[in-house]
Design a protein around this motif. Structure first.
Motif, short mmCIF file in Angstrom:
data_model
loop_
_atom_site.label_atom_id
_atom_site.label_comp_id
_atom_site.label_asym_id
_atom_site.label_seq_id
_atom_site.Cartn_x
_atom_site.Cartn_y
_atom_site.Cartn_z
N PRO A 48 -11.71 -2.80 -11.94
CA PRO A 48 -10.63 -3.81 -12.33
C PRO A 48 -9.89 -4.40 -11.00
CG PRO A 48 -9.83 -1.11 -12.78
CD PRO A 48 -11.36 -1.35 -11.81
N ASP A 49 -11.08 -5.86 -11.90
CA ASP A 49 -9.63 -6.50 -10.12
C ASP A 49 -8.84 -6.83 -9.80
OD1 ASP A 49 -12.50 -8.29 -11.61
OD2 ASP A 49 -11.23 -9.30 -12.49
N SER A 50 -7.75 -6.11 -10.21
CA SER A 50 -6.64 -5.70 -9.60
C SER A 50 -6.14 -4.67 -8.39
CB SER A 50 -5.15 -5.46 -11.11
OG SER A 50 -5.66 -4.02 -11.85
N LEU A 51 -7.61 -3.97 -8.38
CA LEU A 51 -7.53 -3.26 -7.80
C LEU A 51 -8.32 -4.02 -6.44
CD1 LEU A 51 -7.92 0.40 -8.05
CD2 LEU A 51 -9.82 0.02 -6.86
N LEU A 52 -9.16 -5.23 -6.41
CA LEU A 52 -10.11 -5.32 -6.13
C LEU A 52 -8.70 -6.52 -4.92
CD1 LEU A 52 -12.66 -6.06 -7.38
CD2 LEU A 52 -12.88 -4.36 -5.86
N ASN A 53 -7.45 -6.59 -5.39
CA ASN A 53 -6.74 -7.55 -4.87
C ASN A 53 -5.81 -6.72 -4.25
OD1 ASN A 53 -4.89 -9.18 -4.47
ND2 ASN A 53 -5.09 -11.02 -5.73
N PRO A 54 -5.61 -6.76 -2.84
CA PRO A 54 -4.52 -5.58 -2.27
C PRO A 54 -2.56 -5.87 -3.09
CG PRO A 54 -5.40 -6.41 -0.61
CD PRO A 54 -6.75 -7.48 -1.35
N ALA A 55 -3.06 -7.57 -3.69
CA ALA A 55 -1.43 -7.43 -3.75
C ALA A 55 -1.86 -7.21 -5.37
CB ALA A 55 -0.98 -9.19 -3.62
N ALA A 56 -2.49 -7.44 -5.94
CA ALA A 56 -2.36 -7.20 -7.23
C ALA A 56 -1.67 -5.49 -7.56
CB ALA A 56 -3.67 -7.68 -8.59
N SER A 57 -2.11 -4.97 -6.75
CA SER A 57 -2.69 -3.63 -7.31
C SER A 57 -0.69 -2.74 -7.11
CB SER A 57 -2.93 -2.99 -6.65
OG SER A 57 -3.04 -2.58 -5.05
N TRP A 58 -0.09 -4.03 -7.07
CA TRP A 58 1.51 -2.98 -5.90
C TRP A 58 2.38 -4.24 -7.17
CZ3 TRP A 58 4.53 -2.24 -1.72
CH2 TRP A 58 2.89 -1.60 -0.38
N GLU A 59 3.92 -3.44 -7.71
CA GLU A 59 4.09 -3.74 -8.62
C GLU A 59 5.03 -4.84 -9.15
OE1 GLU A 59 7.10 -0.39 -9.66
OE2 GLU A 59 5.34 1.18 -10.65
#
Length: 153
Positions: A91-102
């Motif tokens: 998932p793209d959200s896992l690659l971007n460190p910020a995107a995995s944070w609530e």
């Protein structure tokens, strides 16, 4: 935020800078690349989760297949680390460190705290490294360094 200044330092025979220098020399000698791969927590320590093994495997497979060598990368703003924006099966959200944070505010605050801890710890090594290495740290104006030269986007 948890910060490990030099994981395993009590067991190192030589100064940490020597190990970094040896690694850089061997990477250059063999024309190799090095990838920093988060196999631990994503989304922060308090509300995050372990990086699922299937995604870690997919990233390692993409590295081995050479798929990431020319992949488009974005740059994380606090440490200047580049990360691929697409990896098959991840998932793209896992690659971007910020995107995995609530909470983006929590991500930013934790990133700033870790960057400050890194810089404070690295002060002890400033006299032992070339200026080009010192300028790779968080919040520094980046100058070309062989390990970063010619890297992805």
């Amino acid at each position: 935020a948890a910060f490990s200044a030099c994981y395993g330092e009590p067991f190192l025979v030589w100064h940490p800078i020597k190990y970094g220098t040896m690694l850089a020399e061997r990477l250059k000698q063999h024309g190799a690349n090095a990838w920093l791969l988060n196999t631990g927590w994503v989304g922060g320590a308090a509300k995050g989760r372990r990086c699922p093994l299937q995604y870690t495997r997919a990233i390692v497979d993409a590295i081995h297949a050479g798929e990431l060598a020319n992949a488009h990368c974005d740059t994380e703003p606090f440490f200047g680390l580049k990360y691929p924006t697409k990896v098959k099966g991840v998932p793209d959200s896992l690659l971007n460190p910020a995107a995995s944070w609530e909470s983006q505010a929590d991500f930013e605050a934790t990133s700033k705290e870790l960057a400050a801890l890194f810089n404070k710890n690295f002060e002890q090594y400033l006299g032992d490294v070339p200026e080009a290495v010192a300028q790779q740290g968080p919040g520094q104006t980046k100058m070309a360094y062989p390990a970063a030269a010619g890297s992805n986007n």
